[in-house]
Every structure is written in structure tokens, then in C-alpha cells.
Design a protein around this motif. Structure first.
Motif, PDB file in Angstrom:
ATOM      1  N   TYR A   2       0.874  -1.177   0.000  1.00 24.13           N
ATOM      2  CA  TYR A   2       0.000   0.000   0.000  1.00 24.13           C
ATOM      3  C   TYR A   2       0.910   1.225   0.000  1.00 24.13           C
ATOM      4  CZ  TYR A   2      -3.563  -3.429   1.227  1.00 24.13           C
ATOM      5  OH  TYR A   2      -4.415  -4.509   1.215  1.00 24.13           O
ATOM      6  N   GLN A  24      -9.989   0.398  -2.147  1.00 23.72           N
ATOM      7  CA  GLN A  24     -11.107  -0.357  -1.568  1.00 23.72           C
ATOM      8  C   GLN A  24     -11.565   0.254  -0.248  1.00 23.72           C
ATOM      9  OE1 GLN A  24     -13.010  -2.925  -2.065  1.00 23.72           O
ATOM     10  NE2 GLN A  24     -12.217  -3.785  -3.969  1.00 23.72           N
ATOM     11  N   LYS A  28     -15.170   2.868   1.033  1.00 23.93           N
ATOM     12  CA  LYS A  28     -16.109   2.538   2.106  1.00 23.93           C
ATOM     13  C   LYS A  28     -16.013   3.407   3.348  1.00 23.93           C
ATOM     14  CE  LYS A  28     -18.651  -0.993   1.083  1.00 23.93           C
ATOM     15  NZ  LYS A  28     -19.081  -2.017   1.965  1.00 23.93           N
ATOM     16  N   ARG A  45       0.566  -5.138  14.237  1.00 24.21           N
ATOM     17  CA  ARG A  45      -0.638  -4.535  13.673  1.00 24.21           C
ATOM     18  C   ARG A  45      -0.952  -3.280  14.472  1.00 24.21           C
ATOM     19  NH1 ARG A  45      -3.792  -8.321  10.604  1.00 24.21           N
ATOM     20  NH2 ARG A  45      -5.681  -7.199  11.174  1.00 24.21           N
ATOM     21  N   ASP A  85       0.736  -4.196   4.710  1.00 24.16           N
ATOM     22  CA  ASP A  85      -0.686  -4.501   4.886  1.00 24.16           C
ATOM     23  C   ASP A  85      -1.451  -3.321   5.468  1.00 24.16           C
ATOM     24  OD1 ASP A  85      -0.728  -7.632   4.525  1.00 24.16           O
ATOM     25  OD2 ASP A  85       1.030  -7.153   5.728  1.00 24.16           O
ATOM     26  N   VAL A  86      -2.635  -3.099   4.920  1.00 21.58           N
ATOM     27  CA  VAL A  86      -3.559  -2.120   5.499  1.00 21.58           C
ATOM     28  C   VAL A  86      -4.952  -2.734   5.413  1.00 21.58           C
ATOM     29  CG1 VAL A  86      -4.527   0.208   5.399  1.00 21.58           C
ATOM     30  CG2 VAL A  86      -2.155  -0.163   4.690  1.00 21.58           C
ATOM     31  N   VAL A  87      -5.665  -2.774   6.517  1.00 21.82           N
ATOM     32  CA  VAL A  87      -7.004  -3.353   6.488  1.00 21.82           C
ATOM     33  C   VAL A  87      -8.015  -2.384   7.093  1.00 21.82           C
ATOM     34  CG1 VAL A  87      -6.654  -4.645   8.640  1.00 21.82           C
ATOM     35  CG2 VAL A  87      -8.406  -5.394   7.042  1.00 21.82           C
ATOM     36  N   GLY A  88      -9.193  -2.350   6.492  1.00 23.36           N
ATOM     37  CA  GLY A  88     -10.220  -1.471   7.008  1.00 23.36           C
ATOM     38  C   GLY A  88     -11.342  -1.314   6.001  1.00 23.36           C
ATOM     39  N   PRO A  89     -12.255  -0.388   6.179  1.00 25.45           N
ATOM     40  CA  PRO A  89     -12.365   0.451   7.374  1.00 25.45           C
ATOM     41  C   PRO A  89     -12.942  -0.347   8.539  1.00 25.45           C
ATOM     42  CG  PRO A  89     -14.205   0.860   5.890  1.00 25.45           C
ATOM     43  CD  PRO A  89     -13.323  -0.147   5.215  1.00 25.45           C
TER      44      PRO A  89
ATOM     45  N   ALA B 186      -9.636 -11.818   6.100  1.00 24.39           N
ATOM     46  CA  ALA B 186      -9.532 -10.615   6.927  1.00 24.39           C
ATOM     47  C   ALA B 186      -8.106 -10.365   7.411  1.00 24.39           C
ATOM     48  CB  ALA B 186     -10.469 -10.746   8.131  1.00 24.39           C
ATOM     49  N   PHE B 187      -7.434 -11.419   7.777  1.00 26.76           N
ATOM     50  CA  PHE B 187      -6.066 -11.267   8.280  1.00 26.76           C
ATOM     51  C   PHE B 187      -5.088 -10.987   7.147  1.00 26.76           C
ATOM     52  CE2 PHE B 187      -6.726 -13.390  12.555  1.00 26.76           C
ATOM     53  CZ  PHE B 187      -6.240 -12.307  13.275  1.00 26.76           C
ATOM     54  N   HIS B 188      -3.838 -10.715   7.509  1.00 23.39           N
ATOM     55  CA  HIS B 188      -2.846 -10.423   6.489  1.00 23.39           C
ATOM     56  C   HIS B 188      -2.212 -11.684   5.916  1.00 23.39           C
ATOM     57  CE1 HIS B 188      -0.942 -10.347  10.439  1.00 23.39           C
ATOM     58  NE2 HIS B 188       0.169 -10.720   9.863  1.00 23.39           N
ATOM     59  N   CYS B 224      -5.862 -10.867   0.791  1.00 20.17           N
ATOM     60  CA  CYS B 224      -5.858 -10.711   2.251  1.00 20.17           C
ATOM     61  C   CYS B 224      -6.310  -9.300   2.631  1.00 20.17           C
ATOM     62  CB  CYS B 224      -4.464 -11.001   2.801  1.00 20.17           C
ATOM     63  SG  CYS B 224      -4.068 -12.753   2.702  1.00 20.17           S
ATOM     64  N   ASN B 225      -6.315  -9.011   3.913  1.00 20.69           N
ATOM     65  CA  ASN B 225      -6.684  -7.686   4.405  1.00 20.69           C
ATOM     66  C   ASN B 225      -8.062  -7.238   3.931  1.00 20.69           C
ATOM     67  OD1 ASN B 225      -4.136  -7.306   5.681  1.00 20.69           O
ATOM     68  ND2 ASN B 225      -3.252  -6.795   3.695  1.00 20.69           N
ATOM     69  N   THR B 226      -8.965  -8.170   3.784  1.00 13.90           N
ATOM     70  CA  THR B 226     -10.317  -7.817   3.349  1.00 13.90           C
ATOM     71  C   THR B 226     -11.325  -8.382   4.342  1.00 13.90           C
ATOM     72  OG1 THR B 226      -9.561  -7.951   1.069  1.00 13.90           O
ATOM     73  CG2 THR B 226     -11.944  -7.913   1.430  1.00 13.90           C
ATOM     74  N   VAL B 227     -11.925  -7.509   5.118  1.00 12.54           N
ATOM     75  CA  VAL B 227     -12.932  -7.941   6.080  1.00 12.54           C
ATOM     76  C   VAL B 227     -14.286  -7.839   5.391  1.00 12.54           C
ATOM     77  CG1 VAL B 227     -13.903  -7.580   8.376  1.00 12.54           C
ATOM     78  CG2 VAL B 227     -11.516  -6.961   7.926  1.00 12.54           C
ATOM     79  N   ARG B 230     -17.100  -5.246   6.078  1.00 11.15           N
ATOM     80  CA  ARG B 230     -16.527  -3.922   6.284  1.00 11.15           C
ATOM     81  C   ARG B 230     -15.896  -3.406   4.982  1.00 11.15           C
ATOM     82  NH1 ARG B 230     -18.589  -3.110  10.820  1.00 11.15           N
ATOM     83  NH2 ARG B 230     -17.507  -3.143  12.823  1.00 11.15           N
ATOM     84  N   THR B 231     -14.823  -4.084   4.542  1.00  5.16           N
ATOM     85  CA  THR B 231     -14.148  -3.632   3.323  1.00  5.16           C
ATOM     86  C   THR B 231     -15.080  -3.792   2.120  1.00  5.16           C
ATOM     87  OG1 THR B 231     -12.193  -4.621   4.345  1.00  5.16           O
ATOM     88  CG2 THR B 231     -11.933  -3.763   2.130  1.00  5.16           C
ATOM     89  N   VAL B 232     -15.824  -4.880   2.140  1.00  2.78           N
ATOM     90  CA  VAL B 232     -16.776  -5.156   1.058  1.00  2.78           C
ATOM     91  C   VAL B 232     -17.901  -5.996   1.670  1.00  2.78           C
ATOM     92  CG1 VAL B 232     -15.350  -7.121   0.351  1.00  2.78           C
ATOM     93  CG2 VAL B 232     -16.982  -6.180  -1.252  1.00  2.78           C
ATOM     94  N   ASP B 233     -19.119  -5.850   1.157  1.00  7.29           N
ATOM     95  CA  ASP B 233     -20.236  -6.639   1.694  1.00  7.29           C
ATOM     96  C   ASP B 233     -20.555  -7.816   0.780  1.00  7.29           C
ATOM     97  OD1 ASP B 233     -20.474  -4.689   3.599  1.00  7.29           O
ATOM     98  OD2 ASP B 233     -21.979  -3.558   2.455  1.00  7.29           O
ATOM     99  N   GLU B 236     -22.399  -6.715  -2.251  1.00  6.47           N
ATOM    100  CA  GLU B 236     -21.545  -6.077  -3.257  1.00  6.47           C
ATOM    101  C   GLU B 236     -20.787  -7.115  -4.082  1.00  6.47           C
ATOM    102  OE1 GLU B 236     -19.640  -1.990  -1.762  1.00  6.47           O
ATOM    103  OE2 GLU B 236     -19.621  -3.582  -0.278  1.00  6.47           O
ATOM    104  N   GLU B 240     -22.193  -6.044  -7.426  1.00  5.34           N
ATOM    105  CA  GLU B 240     -21.272  -5.118  -8.098  1.00  5.34           C
ATOM    106  C   GLU B 240     -20.052  -5.807  -8.679  1.00  5.34           C
ATOM    107  OE1 GLU B 240     -20.318  -1.731  -5.640  1.00  5.34           O
ATOM    108  OE2 GLU B 240     -22.412  -1.620  -4.982  1.00  5.34           O
ATOM    109  N   MET B 241     -19.576  -6.854  -7.981  1.00  9.57           N
ATOM    110  CA  MET B 241     -18.323  -7.445  -8.424  1.00  9.57           C
ATOM    111  C   MET B 241     -18.541  -8.682  -9.288  1.00  9.57           C
ATOM    112  SD  MET B 241     -16.355  -6.658  -4.876  1.00  9.57           S
ATOM    113  CE  MET B 241     -14.718  -7.218  -5.266  1.00  9.57           C
ATOM    114  N   LEU B 414     -19.789 -10.036  12.874  1.00 13.59           N
ATOM    115  CA  LEU B 414     -19.405  -8.946  11.966  1.00 13.59           C
ATOM    116  C   LEU B 414     -19.975  -9.113  10.554  1.00 13.59           C
ATOM    117  CD1 LEU B 414     -15.927  -7.355  12.133  1.00 13.59           C
ATOM    118  CD2 LEU B 414     -17.228  -7.385  10.030  1.00 13.59           C
TER     119      LEU B 414
END
Ligand SMILES: Cc1cc2nc3c(=O)[nH]c(=O)nc-3n(C[C@H](O)[C@H](O)[C@H](O)COP(=O)(O)OP(=O)(O)OC[C@H]3O[C@@H](n4cnc5c(N)ncnc54)[C@H](O)[C@@H]3O)c2cc1C
Ligand SMILES: Cc1cc2nc3c(=O)[nH]c(=O)nc-3n(C[C@H](O)[C@H](O)[C@H](O)COP(=O)(O)OP(=O)(O)OC[C@H]3O[C@@H](n4cnc5c(N)ncnc54)[C@H](O)[C@@H]3O)c2cc1C
Ligand code: SF4
Ligand code: SF4
Ligand code: FES
Lengths: 276, 481
Positions: A2, A24, A28, A45, A85-89, B186-188, B224-227, B230-233, B236, B240-241, B414
Motif C-alpha cells: 500500500y 477499496q 467505504k 498490527r 498490509d492495510v485493512v479497514g475500514p 480478513a487477516f494479512h 488478504c486484508n479484506t474484512v 466492512r471492506t466489502v459486503d 456487493e 457489483e463485483m 461482523l
């Protein structure tokens, strides 16, 4: 990776701003939410609130104070470098509503976190009074930005080098005495939020604070971020990070923030040795 | 054991006389200081002797005992014959993760419990799990992979949420059927509980990483890094995808707490936090890795399941002088695998049964110094048939500077809270059809711990496989929603 596209230093290089490519997340993100960042594969983290978001450019902005090993490591990253790594929101967005007069109180780097909330309150049609506190005038951050999103900006410094000579609570008390305030939002060091909440409780003014306990996952799976709110255990990363200041056990939060003091100092010292 | 004659040349009688081959292990006083794997694995000859103990039942009970129905006698005989390539393919036919299942499956209550060899007095069942581990490790070491002809792309897109055993299985199976699969984690790093929960000394992370690499070779994309939520529903992903199907395998990662006073003291952890710090974030190698962990000299573990054993054995390895498992029931009632209790005991973990925590006690700085407990005794059986522990009124104080709560986990709300039309049961788990994994939401399947509550790797895998078959049939238009 990132990528960092903009980097600025504030307050004599003790506070750093990074604008990071994360389309991404930017798409959001809402005011009050945070991200978790990792510098590299050995990194920890680290949660930081988004101080700004540019949905078109697909970037998010973080502003952090250098306080230990990881934030020091972050501060060595230059434009073009990035976070692995960056995760969110993550977390609940701030509840924004038109209520009347809202006072937004920021202390230290808390002002960075407060800025998007102040803006949202302003855009929602509230009359916004902002109070920004700092050690001295060199440590006041985002003055102009705060000015742009409030009807009135008041500054307090501990040494009187700018604005009021004294704490934000004194300034706030004057406002509470003279105006009908619908809500106070206070973000900053824990003691500051504690005393602001104590004061507003006397006046019966609803108060929102943003808590910063130690976190790992940020999704509710470790329980490390638990805080006591009105006698109940809550996870700040999913239930918060914003809570009703009148219900928060601030002393408990302060104790928990010190859990890794020895290890953190050791880690930072190792980092200094390595750099030397 | 004397392996002079190759097992395949032994007579039936000689085969029956072979004792169960013990798994070579690191010595307890060596391994309790280090995180490398406890079990060292069979050599070829040992494996062949162990496999030769199987009497090749016509109607094998073991296969019914295995949740995914591996053709056990077939792969054992292939090992005896030296057809290792054949053996691994027999196993792969049913499980995508044999190196993992061989290590962590509760064999003694599944395939091995019903093995007829073990039914004879004084005889032990065939070591099926150990042999599964052997054959999987052999394949990995020699670079033999599960080669399948991947059919031409179907043009269908599938999103898999969560990269635990359920998600890994669904992704692998669907990729092999020509679908375009993306895992969102969700995790890295990918791997789920295999990575952040089960410690290195029980399941080397290099094995998990290897399996993830295999998935990528099949063309599975891992983000990775996708909750999700939160990041995407979920909506979606579909709207959308452009995903044609979504599989939810997000596990049951929400830690349960005791809800007793003092739980917010420094030094009181959930097992999830403790193990995540140690495993995923590699805090055992602090400060080389940046995440700290409180080492703890005198550690109490509350609960006595597999997770509790993992936490206890991790604490020992991090240098604790004393580690005690505190459990309100008895040893016999512990939900943990016997081997785990045995390993923990060997490594110096102590046990305090019929003891229930009442309150955590802290010092003036909010640091844990001990736990007030109450002694229990066994009373009438509860609905599950287990004798219920009842308080005696007698108290006991346990000194400790670290307490790790391991009393289970529940569904993390979540994702489910942010997804409409997804029916949940009263514990918050997703309701999914037992056979197909279909949820109440069109185009969405679920499996693993998010549907079962905390269960096992093999059940998560099995459900993953069933869901993959259903998704495939749906995408090909062979199955209606
Ligand atoms: C939701 C949230 C939003 C935050 N937003 C901001 C922000 O916008 N700007 C900013 O400057 N700071 C913010 N913080 C605080 C920031 O996360 C910590 O300052 C940072 O983690 C310190 O790490 P370090 O290694 O540099 O320091 P360390 O030496 O490790 O620790 C310094 C202090 O930071 C706290 N800390 C350490 N590790 C963590 C962790 N993993 N999570 C949280 N706190 C930790 C400890 O209490 C410690 O006293 C936020 C925290 C949270 C929980
Ligand atoms: C310490 C420990 C020891 C265990 N020991 C054993 C054992 O010896 N034998 C055995 O059979 N079983 C054991 N288990 C249980 C076993 O690990 C689980 O049953 C199994 O991993 C469940 O698989 P799953 O695919 O359903 O979910 P998980 O393995 O839990 O994986 C779920 C994944 O989804 C991710 N995720 C969660 N929410 C989201 C979201 N919103 N968006 C994106 N990703 C998300 C998680 O980060 C995780 O990676 C153990 C469990 C633990 C915790
Ligand atoms: S997957 Fe588990 S139950 Fe099935 S054969 Fe292997 S060890 Fe036994
Ligand atoms: S039950 Fe035992 S002896 Fe019979 S086939 Fe299975 S492993 Fe072999
Ligand atoms: S950070 Fe793990 S539960 Fe909140």
C-alpha cells in the motif's frame, strides 16, 4: 503493498502524515473509522484512525504521533515506500446528526482524528465550535483545516504561547456556561477525555469519546481491546471506537494501555541500537 | 522394531503380530523449550509395518468413522506395497489437506476408534492418522502434487470468504472444476485457525503455507486484508463485483469470556489473543518480530479443551515456570484429545480439576496476581449425560501472573450482521443445508465453524467439499437454487 503518495511532518517531526493508496478502503470509509497497518513482514498490527479520505483518488490519510517502535518504524517510510498490509475500514462510524450546537474538543494527535468528525458535523448543519489543545503553539496541528470546518475555533496551550493559557476543559466550561450545547465530541489523550467527560456530566451534555485500547485483529476475535462501558465489557474495535464518555471506565483503559510497557521500551531500544 | 523383512513379504499371521508403531517424538524436556514440531513422522519402513497391521476389512468400519470417507484400507495397502504415489492419490480423492488432518484430526474418536484391530483385547487400532501424515509429508518432500486436468474456464466467478480449512477446500475443488475463484481473508495471511490458532509445535506453518501455494498454482486468487462486512459486503460481491456464487467460511472466532470480576486486569487474556500473538504475529521471537507478549512466570489456563492445551504448551515454551490447567469438571470429562493432555503433562503442565474460577485478583497497578476459585464436586448428569459440577462452598486461591481463558468461541457477528436474508440459529451460527451448505440467501453457501460452532478441521473440510459440489452443480445449471 500500500503505497505512500504524500508524507508530511508536523510538530517538529513528532507527528507524521501519510497519504496512502487504498482504493477499496477509501470507497467505504466513513468519519470515525480506523485502519490497521503493518509496516513489513515482521511488523505488528497498528490501529490508526483515518484523518481524511479521498474517494476519487482512492487514498486514505493517517496522522500519527511517534510514540514507540512501530510508529518510529512507520516514520522512516518515504513517499514511494509503502505498508505491507492495510485493512479497514474498521469500527463503527460516528453517529452524525443535526442537533444544534456541537463542541468538538481535540488534544494532541487526537485533533487529526477529530477533524473528519468535525467536518461531518459541520456539513450536517450543526453549529460547530472547535477547541484544540496542545503543549505549546508548535504542537498545534491542523489549525487551518479545523478552522475551515467550524464556525469558531478556540486554541488552548499549556504554556500560553497561543490562545488560552490553560486546558481545554477550562475553555469548554465557559462555553457550557454560556451556551446550549447539544453534544460534545472529545478526542485526545485519555486523561483529557476523562476530564472532559467529567465536566460535561455535571452539565448533563451528551459526550462522545474515541478510545484507543491495544488491538490486534480489529474484527472482534481477540478481545484484547475490551473496555468497560457502564459496567459492561465491550470490544472497542467492533462496538466502538466511539463511546458515551459518561459511561467509560477511563482508569481501567489507562491501566490496560500500560500492559506491555516493559516490552515496548525494550523493543524501541533495540530499534535505536539497530539504527545506530 | 526390527524391519529386516519388508512388510509386504510378511504372512498374515506375522502381520497381526506387529505392535502399533509409536510415533517418533522430540523428548519432552527438549521440545518444551522450542516451537518446532513435536512429532517427527514415520520413516518408510515404520510406515509400512504400521500399515501392514490393517487386516483389510471387507466392510471397513474405519471408512465410516472418517467424516470424509477416505478409502483407508486401500491407501494403507498401497503404502505396504510401496505404491506411495497411489496411496497419496487415494487420500487426495477425499481430503485436500492430509498433512493437516493426519496431525490434528481427533482420530481416536473417529477412524481409529472403530478400527476392528483395536477392538481385540490388548491390541491397539491401526495408526491411520500417523499414516496419513506420513503419506502427505512424503508427497510434499518429494514434490508430488495432486495433478488434475483443469477443464477449460467456465467463466463463472466464485468468492470464498475466509481462508480456513473450509474455504481452502471449497476454493481448491472449484478451481479444479474450471471456475474462477477468489478467497477474501480478513487477516494479512491465509490459513485461518491452522495459522493463527494451532501452534507451530503441533502443525508447522510451513505446511499451511505450502497448501496455500498449491491453491495459488490452481489459479485461486487470495486477497488478504479484506474484512467482508466492512471492506466489502456480501451483496456487493454478488451485485457489483459479479460473483456468481459466494461461500462463507469465516469460522467461529469470537472469544467467550467468563464474565467474572477482574476480567479486565492486565495479564488476563483470551486464548485467541494469546495464541494469535504467539503464532500469527510470532511474538515468541520478540523483539525480532515487533508484537510483544507478556511472558508470564506462573500461568493459569481456564478450560481444558484442545485450545487450552495449546495455550498451556505455548506458555511453557515461552518460559513460564509453572503452568496449571484449571477446569471445573474432571480429567475424564475434558473435551481435549487424550494425546494432547498426555503431551501437555509430559512437558510439565499441571492440572487442577473440579476447580472453578470466581474472581481475578489484581494488585494496585491493575496487574493480575491470582484467582479466587471454588472447589466443585460431581453431581447429577446434565442433559448431555455428563455429570454436572456443583459448587462445594470451599474456596481456593491460585497464584498466577497470567490467566488464559479458553472456554470456547462463538460466531463472530461482523459478517452476519451486515448481510441481509441470512438466517441464523439462536447461537448466531448461519443456518445451512446439511447436505449442500446452501443458506437462506440465494447464491450464498456456508460451511465450517460458522455453521457448526467450534468443531474440527475435518468437518470444516467435509462441508467445504459438499458445498463445492453443490456450487458446481448450480453454476452448471444442473441444480436449481
Ligand atoms: C482505534 C484506534 C485509533 C487510533 N488512532 C490513532 C491516530 O489516529 N493517531 C495516533 O497517533 N495514534 C492513534 N492510535 C494509537 C496508536 O495505535 C498507538 O500509538 C500505536 O499503536 C503505538 O505503537 P508503537 O509501537 O509506536 O508504540 P509502543 O511503544 O508499542 O506503545 C506506545 C503506546 O501505544 C499503545 N499501543 C501499543 N501497541 C498498540 C496497539 N497494537 N494498538 C493500540 N495501541 C497500542 C500502548 O498503550 C503504549 O502505551 C489509535 C489507536 C486505536 C486503538
Ligand atoms: C487453538 C485451536 C486448536 C484447535 N485444535 C484442533 C485440533 O487439534 N483438531 C481439529 O480438528 N480442530 C481443532 N481446532 C478447531 C479447528 O481449527 C476449526 O474447527 C477449523 O479451523 C474451522 O475451519 P473454518 O474453515 O470453518 O474456519 P477458520 O479456520 O476459523 O477460518 C476462518 C477464516 O475466516 C477469516 N474471517 C473471519 N471473518 C472474516 C470476514 N468477515 N471476512 C473475511 N475473512 C474472515 C478468519 O480470519 C479465518 O482466517 C482448533 C481450534 C483452535 C482455535
Ligand atoms: S481425515 Fe481424520 S478421520 Fe479421516 S482418516 Fe484421516 S485422520 Fe482419520
Ligand atoms: S477398520 Fe482397521 S483393520 Fe479394518 S480396514 Fe479399517 S484400518 Fe484396516
Ligand atoms: S482488536 Fe481483537 S477484538 Fe478488538
Amino acid at each position: 503493498m500500500y503505497k505512500i503518495v504524500r508524507r508530511e511532518e508536523m510538530a517538529h517531526g513528532t507527528i507524521i502524515l501519510n497519504e496512502i493508496e487504498a482504493p477499496q478502503i477509501a470507497k467505504k470509509a466513513k468519519a470515525g473509522q480506523f485502519v490497521i497497518l503493518i509496516a513489513n513482514e515482521r511488523g505488528e498490527r497498528i490501529p490508526l484512525t483515518m484523518a481524511d479520505v479521498d474517494k476519487e483518488k482512492g487514498t486514505i490519510t493517517i496522522i500519527y504521533m511517534i510514540v514507540g517502535k512501530s510508529t518510529r518504524l512507520f516514520s522512516t517510510l518515504k513517499v514511494g515506500d509503502g505498508y505491507s498490509d492495510v485493512v479497514g475500514p474498521l469500527g463503527q462510524p460516528t453517529h452524525i446528526e443535526k442537533k444544534g450546537t456541537v463542541v468538538c474538543v481535540g488534544g494532541g494527535t487526537g485533533t487529526a482524528v477529530l477533524h473528519p468528525i468535525t467536518r461531518a458535523m459541520y456539513q450536517a448543519g450543526n453549529r460547530v465550535i472547535a477547541i484544540v489543545g496542545a503543549r505549546n503553539k508548535d504542537y498545534i496541528i491542523m489549525k487551518e483545516q479545523m478552522q475551515n470546518v467550524s464556525h469558531e475555533l478556540r486554541i488552548c496551550t499549556d504554556d500560553g504561547s497561543e490562545g488560552r493559557h490553560g486546558f481545554v476543559t477550562e475553555e469548554l466550561k465557559e462555553i457550557l456556561e454560556s451556551e446550549d450545547v447539544a453534544e460534545v465530541v472529545a478526542i485526545g489523550p485519555v486523561p483529557m477525555m476523562k476530564f472532559v467527560s467529567k465536566l460535561t456530566k455535571e452539565y448533563g451534555v451528551p459526550t462522545t469519546v474515541s478510545l484507543n485500547p491495544i488491538m490486534i485483529d480489529g474484527t472482534g476475535m481477540c478481545g484484547g481491546c475490551r473496555v468497560t462501558i457502564g459496567g459492561m465489557t465491550k470490544f472497542a474495535c467492533v462496538d466502538g471506537p466511539e463511546f458515551d464518555g459518561h459511561q467509560v471506565d477511563f482508569d481501567g483503559l489507562m491501566r490496560r494501555l500500560l500492559a506491555y510497557k516493559t516490552e515496548e521500551e525494550h523493543s524501541e531500544n533495540c530499534f535505536f541500537e539497530q539504527e545506530a | 522394531m526390527d524391519y529386516e523383512v519388508e512388510a509386504k513379504y510378511l504372512s498374515k499371521k506375522e502381520r497381526r503380530a506387529i505392535p502399533r508403531q509409536s510415533m517418533p517424538e522430540q523428548a519432552p524436556d527438549v521440545r518444551n523449550k522450542d516451537f518446532s514440531e513435536v512429532t517427527l513422522g514415520f520413516g518408510l519402513l515404520e510406515a509400512q509395518y504400521e500399515a501392514a497391521r490393517c487386516i483389510q476389512c471387507k466392510d471397513p468400519a474405519c471408512v465410516k468413522g472418517c467424516p470424509v470417507g477416505i478409502n483407508i484400507p486401500a491407501f494403507l495397502e498401497q503404502i505396504v506395497e510401496g505404491d506411495l504415489n497411489g496411496a497419496i492419490n487415494t487420500v487426495w480423492d477425499r481430503t485436500a489437506l492430509p498433512a493437516v488432518c493426519g496431525r490434528v484430526c481427533p482420530q481416536e474418536i473417529q477412524c481409529e476408534e472403530v478400527c476392528v484391530v483395536g477392538k481385540k483385547k490388548g491390541r491397539e487400532p491401526v495408526g491411520i492418522g500417523n499414516l496419513e501424515m506420513f503419506i502427505a509429508d512424503w508427497a510434499r518432500d518429494t514434490g508430488v502434487t495432486n495433478e488434475v486436468e483443469i477443464p477449460p474456464s467456465t467463466g463463472k466467478k466464485v468468492a470464498v470468504v475466509g481462508s480456513g480449512p473450509a474455504g481452502i477446500t471449497v476454493a481448491g475443488d472449484l478451481a479444479k472444476k474450471g471456475h474462477d475463484v477468489t478467497i477474501y481473508e480478513a487477516f494479512h495471511r491465509a490459513g485461518g485457525v491452522l495459522l493463527y490458532g494451532i501452534p507451530e509445535f503441533r502443525l508447522a506453518k510451513s505446511i499451511v503455507d505450502y497448501e496455500i501455494e498449491q491453491l495459488k498454482k490452481l489459479g485461486v486468487k487470495i486477497v488478504c486484508n479484506t474484512v467482508v462486512g466492512r471492506t466489502v459486503d456480501v451483496d456487493e460481491l454478488i451485485e457489483e463485483m459479479g460473483y456468481d456464487a459466494v461461500f462463507i467460511g469465516v469460522g467461529a472466532g469470537l472469544p467467550n469470556f467468563l464474565n467474572i470480576p477482574g476480567e479486565d486486569l492486565n495479564g488476563v487474556f483470551s486464548a485467541n489473543e494469546y495464541l494469535t500473538r504467539a503464532n500469527l504475529m510470532k511474538a515468541f521471537d520478540f523483539p525480532k518480530y515487533d508484537t510483544p507478549i507478556i511472558p508470564g512466570r506462573n500461568v493459569a489456563i481456564l478450560g481444558a479443551g484442545n485450545v487450552a492445551m495449546d495455550a498451556a504448551r505455548t506458555a511453557i515454551r515461552l518460559g513460564a515456570k509453572k503452568v496449571t490447567i484449571v477446569y471445573r469438571r474432571t480429567r475424564e470429562q475434558s473435551p481435549s484429545r487424550k494425546i494432547e493432555i498426555h503431551h501437555a503433562e509430559q512437558e510439565g503442565v499441571q492440572f487442577k480439576f473440579l476447580t472453578s474460577p470466581l474472581e481475578f485478583i489484581g494488585d494496585a497497578n491493575g496487574k493480575l496476581v491470582g484467582i479466587n476459585c471454588e472447589k466443585m464436586e460431581l453431581g447429577e448428569p446434565d442433559e448431555g449425560g455428563r455429570a454436572r459440577p456443583i459448587p462445594t462452598g470451599e474456596h481456593e486461591y491460585i497464584d498466577c501472573d497470567l490467566a488464559i481463558i479458553s472456554i470456547g468461541t462463538s460466531a463472530n457477528p461482523l459478517l452476519t450482521k451486515t448481510t441481509e436474508n441470512l438466517k441464523l440459529n439462536k447461537w448466531g451460527n448461519i443456518e445451512a443445508d446439511r447436505r449442500t451448505g446452501k443458506t437462506t440467501k440465494k447464491g450464498v453457501w456456508a460451511g465450517g465453524d460458522i455453521t457448526l460452532g467450534q468443531a474440527t478441521v475435518i468437518l470444516a473440510m467435509g462441508m467445504g467439499r459438499d458445498a463445492a459440489n453443490s456450487i458446481d452443480a448450480y453454476l452448471k445449471g444442473e441444480e436449481e437454487w
